[in-house]
Write a protein that holds these residues in place. Structure first.
Motif, PDB file in Angstrom:
ATOM      1  N   GLY A  82      -1.501  11.838 -25.839  1.00  0.00           N
ATOM      2  CA  GLY A  82      -0.559  12.643 -25.410  1.00  0.00           C
ATOM      3  C   GLY A  82       0.639  11.518 -24.713  1.00  0.00           C
ATOM      4  N   CYS A  83       1.452  11.926 -24.039  1.00  0.00           N
ATOM      5  CA  CYS A  83       2.607  11.499 -23.609  1.00  0.00           C
ATOM      6  C   CYS A  83       2.704  11.408 -22.075  1.00  0.00           C
ATOM      7  N   TYR A  84       2.987  10.374 -21.355  1.00  0.00           N
ATOM      8  CA  TYR A  84       2.920  10.287 -19.992  1.00  0.00           C
ATOM      9  C   TYR A  84       4.244   9.569 -19.319  1.00  0.00           C
ATOM     10  N   VAL A  85       4.795  10.199 -18.576  1.00  0.00           N
ATOM     11  CA  VAL A  85       6.058   9.819 -18.133  1.00  0.00           C
ATOM     12  C   VAL A  85       5.992   9.385 -16.508  1.00  0.00           C
ATOM     13  N   SER A  86       7.021   8.628 -16.305  1.00  0.00           N
ATOM     14  CA  SER A  86       7.101   8.380 -14.849  1.00  0.00           C
ATOM     15  C   SER A  86       8.702   8.100 -14.468  1.00  0.00           C
ATOM     16  N   ASP A  87       8.972   8.197 -13.291  1.00  0.00           N
ATOM     17  CA  ASP A  87      10.516   8.326 -13.121  1.00  0.00           C
ATOM     18  C   ASP A  87      10.845   6.717 -12.920  1.00  0.00           C
ATOM     19  N   MET A  88       9.867   5.904 -12.759  1.00  0.00           N
ATOM     20  CA  MET A  88      10.169   4.537 -12.303  1.00  0.00           C
ATOM     21  C   MET A  88       9.840   3.585 -13.388  1.00  0.00           C
ATOM     22  N   ALA A  89       9.212   3.862 -14.415  1.00  0.00           N
ATOM     23  CA  ALA A  89       8.608   3.128 -15.279  1.00  0.00           C
ATOM     24  C   ALA A  89       8.490   3.498 -16.928  1.00  0.00           C
ATOM     25  N   PRO A  90       8.409   2.583 -17.859  1.00  0.00           N
ATOM     26  CA  PRO A  90       8.278   3.065 -19.092  1.00  0.00           C
ATOM     27  C   PRO A  90       7.164   4.045 -19.317  1.00  0.00           C
ATOM     28  N   ALA A  91       7.673   5.097 -20.286  1.00  0.00           N
ATOM     29  CA  ALA A  91       6.549   5.944 -20.508  1.00  0.00           C
ATOM     30  C   ALA A  91       5.312   5.392 -21.372  1.00  0.00           C
ATOM     31  N   VAL A  92       4.252   6.131 -21.220  1.00  0.00           N
ATOM     32  CA  VAL A  92       3.023   5.783 -21.915  1.00  0.00           C
ATOM     33  C   VAL A  92       2.596   6.839 -23.036  1.00  0.00           C
ATOM     34  N   SER A 170      -3.855  15.944 -13.651  1.00  0.00           N
ATOM     35  CA  SER A 170      -2.553  16.109 -13.942  1.00  0.00           C
ATOM     36  C   SER A 170      -1.648  14.916 -14.425  1.00  0.00           C
ATOM     37  N   GLY A 171      -2.268  13.896 -14.358  1.00  0.00           N
ATOM     38  CA  GLY A 171      -1.858  12.562 -14.666  1.00  0.00           C
ATOM     39  C   GLY A 171      -2.567  11.391 -14.458  1.00  0.00           C
ATOM     40  N   PHE A 172      -2.095  10.183 -14.360  1.00  0.00           N
ATOM     41  CA  PHE A 172      -2.674   8.968 -13.600  1.00  0.00           C
ATOM     42  C   PHE A 172      -1.888   8.070 -13.209  1.00  0.00           C
ATOM     43  N   ILE A 173      -2.301   7.387 -12.414  1.00  0.00           N
ATOM     44  CA  ILE A 173      -1.476   6.271 -11.537  1.00  0.00           C
ATOM     45  C   ILE A 173      -1.900   4.974 -11.815  1.00  0.00           C
ATOM     46  N   MET A 174      -0.705   4.108 -11.879  1.00  0.00           N
ATOM     47  CA  MET A 174      -1.017   2.706 -12.132  1.00  0.00           C
ATOM     48  C   MET A 174      -0.496   2.101 -10.900  1.00  0.00           C
ATOM     49  N   VAL A 175      -1.205   1.240 -10.107  1.00  0.00           N
ATOM     50  CA  VAL A 175      -0.916   0.417  -9.001  1.00  0.00           C
ATOM     51  C   VAL A 175      -0.039  -0.814  -9.380  1.00  0.00           C
ATOM     52  N   ALA A 176       1.262  -0.953  -8.948  1.00  0.00           N
ATOM     53  CA  ALA A 176       1.958  -2.032  -9.285  1.00  0.00           C
ATOM     54  C   ALA A 176       1.668  -3.269  -8.671  1.00  0.00           C
ATOM     55  N   ARG A 177       1.798  -4.415  -8.971  1.00  0.00           N
ATOM     56  CA  ARG A 177       1.388  -5.898  -8.379  1.00  0.00           C
ATOM     57  C   ARG A 177       2.518  -5.946  -7.220  1.00  0.00           C
ATOM     58  N   SER A 178       3.853  -5.564  -7.774  1.00  0.00           N
ATOM     59  CA  SER A 178       4.955  -5.595  -6.440  1.00  0.00           C
ATOM     60  C   SER A 178       5.586  -4.507  -6.574  1.00  0.00           C
ATOM     61  N   ALA A 179       6.120  -3.935  -5.213  1.00  0.00           N
ATOM     62  CA  ALA A 179       6.681  -2.634  -5.281  1.00  0.00           C
ATOM     63  C   ALA A 179       8.156  -2.853  -5.320  1.00  0.00           C
ATOM     64  N   VAL A 180       8.672  -1.489  -6.016  1.00  0.00           N
ATOM     65  CA  VAL A 180      10.192  -1.509  -5.696  1.00  0.00           C
ATOM     66  C   VAL A 180      10.564  -1.059  -4.424  1.00  0.00           C
ATOM     67  N   PRO A 181      11.518  -1.591  -3.798  1.00  0.00           N
ATOM     68  CA  PRO A 181      12.114  -1.087  -2.697  1.00  0.00           C
ATOM     69  C   PRO A 181      11.915   0.521  -2.258  1.00  0.00           C
ATOM     70  N   GLY A 182      11.350   0.755  -1.246  1.00  0.00           N
ATOM     71  CA  GLY A 182      11.168   2.378  -1.083  1.00  0.00           C
ATOM     72  C   GLY A 182      10.320   3.145  -1.521  1.00  0.00           C
ATOM     73  N   ASN A 183       9.323   2.286  -2.465  1.00  0.00           N
ATOM     74  CA  ASN A 183       8.497   2.969  -3.082  1.00  0.00           C
ATOM     75  C   ASN A 183       7.077   2.321  -2.723  1.00  0.00           C
ATOM     76  N   SER A 184       5.950   3.095  -2.642  1.00  0.00           N
ATOM     77  CA  SER A 184       4.649   2.571  -2.331  1.00  0.00           C
ATOM     78  C   SER A 184       4.062   1.665  -3.210  1.00  0.00           C
ATOM     79  N   GLY A 185       4.454   1.631  -4.384  1.00  0.00           N
ATOM     80  CA  GLY A 185       3.924   0.766  -5.649  1.00  0.00           C
ATOM     81  C   GLY A 185       2.698   1.347  -6.272  1.00  0.00           C
ATOM     82  N   ASN A 186       2.722   2.791  -6.044  1.00  0.00           N
ATOM     83  CA  ASN A 186       2.012   3.610  -7.050  1.00  0.00           C
ATOM     84  C   ASN A 186       2.735   4.435  -7.938  1.00  0.00           C
TER      85      ASN A 186
END
Length: 198
Positions: A82-92, A170-186
Motif C-alpha cells: 500500500g501507500c505510506y505518506v509523511s509530511d516531511m519526506a517522499p511517499a513510499v 498504524s505505519g512505520f518510522i524511518m530514522v533520518a541520518r540528519s534531522a530537519v531543524p525542529g524535528n526529531s529525525g524520526n
C-alpha cells in the motif's frame, strides 16, 4: 536463529542449531553437577545417579523449551502493501515489485518483513538513508552498508508502540541520518489509500 538442516549425519537428518544445543546441554550438565558438589548436595567424589538425574532435569527444562520453541514466522510482504505518506519526506509505495520511494530518479528496491524484539520491521534490502535537505528529507544510498530497518508501530492514546500483529499497524518510522531543524529525525509514515501514491 534460522534452522539449517544437515543433509546426513550418521544416517539422521540433524539441524545444525540442534548440535549447538547439544553441546550447550552437555556443558550445562557438567556445570550443574559441579555446583551441586560445591554446595554440598553431593557429598561424595564418586559418581551418583541421583545427582546426575537431578542435574539432567535442571538442564532439560530450559534446553527443551529452547529446542521446542519455534519463533513465529515473519508476516508475508503482501500484508503491508500500500501507500505510506509523511509530511516531511517522499511517499513510499509497497507492492509485489518492491519498495518504491516516490522521489524522482530513485530506483525500486526489494524489501521483506522481519520479527524483532520490539516488533515487526520493514527491512529495505538496500542501504538507504534519509537526510535533511532544507525543511524536508530526501533519500539516498550509502556505502558500505546493509539493509535498513523501519519499525512498524501502532498508536494508543498518543503513544507509539511496536507491532507484533500486523493487523494493529498504524505505519512505520524511518530514522533520518540528519534531522530537519525542529524535528526529531524520526520520519513517521502513515498508511493511506493507494490514490495518494499515484
Amino acid at each position: 536463529m534460522a534452522r539449517v538442516w544437515h543433509p546426513d549425519l550418521f544416517g539422521l537428518a540433524v539441524r545444525v542449531s540442534d548440535i549447538g544445543t547439544a553441546v550447550f546441554a552437555a556443558f550445562a550438565f557438567v556445570v550443574v553437577l559441579r555446583i551441586m558438589h560445591s554446595v554440598g548436595v553431593v557429598r561424595s567424589n564418586e559418581f551418583s545417579w541421583t545427582a546426575a538425574s537431578i542435574a539432567a532435569c535442571i538442564v532439560a527444562v530450559p534446553v527443551g523449551i529452547a529446542v521446542l520453541h519455534e519463533p513465529a514466522p515473519a508476516p508475508q510482504n503482501a500484508s503491508v502493501y500500500g501507500c505510506y505518506v509523511s509530511d516531511m519526506a517522499p511517499a513510499v509505495f509497497l507492492d509485489e515489485e518492491g519498495m518504491h520511494i516516490l522521489q524522482p530518479g530513485f530506483p525500486t528496491i526489494p524489501f521483506h518483513l522481519e520479527r524483532h524484539k520490539r516488533g515487526i520491521a520493514l527491512t529495505a534490502d538496500e542501504p538507504i538513508q534519509a537526510r535533511a535537505a532544507d525543511d524536508r528529507y530526501i533519500y539516498s544510498f550509502y556505502q558500505p552498508g546493509i539493509g535498513t530497518f523501519l519499525s512498524f508501530f501502532r498508536e494508543d492514546n498518543g503513544q507509539r508502540h511496536g507491532v507484533y500483529d500486523i493487523s494493529q499497524m498504524s505505519g512505520f518510522i524511518m530514522v533520518a541520518r540528519s534531522a530537519v531543524p525542529g524535528n526529531s529525525g524520526n520520519i513517521q509514515y502513515t498508511k493511506v489509500s493507494d490514490e495518494n501514491c499515484a
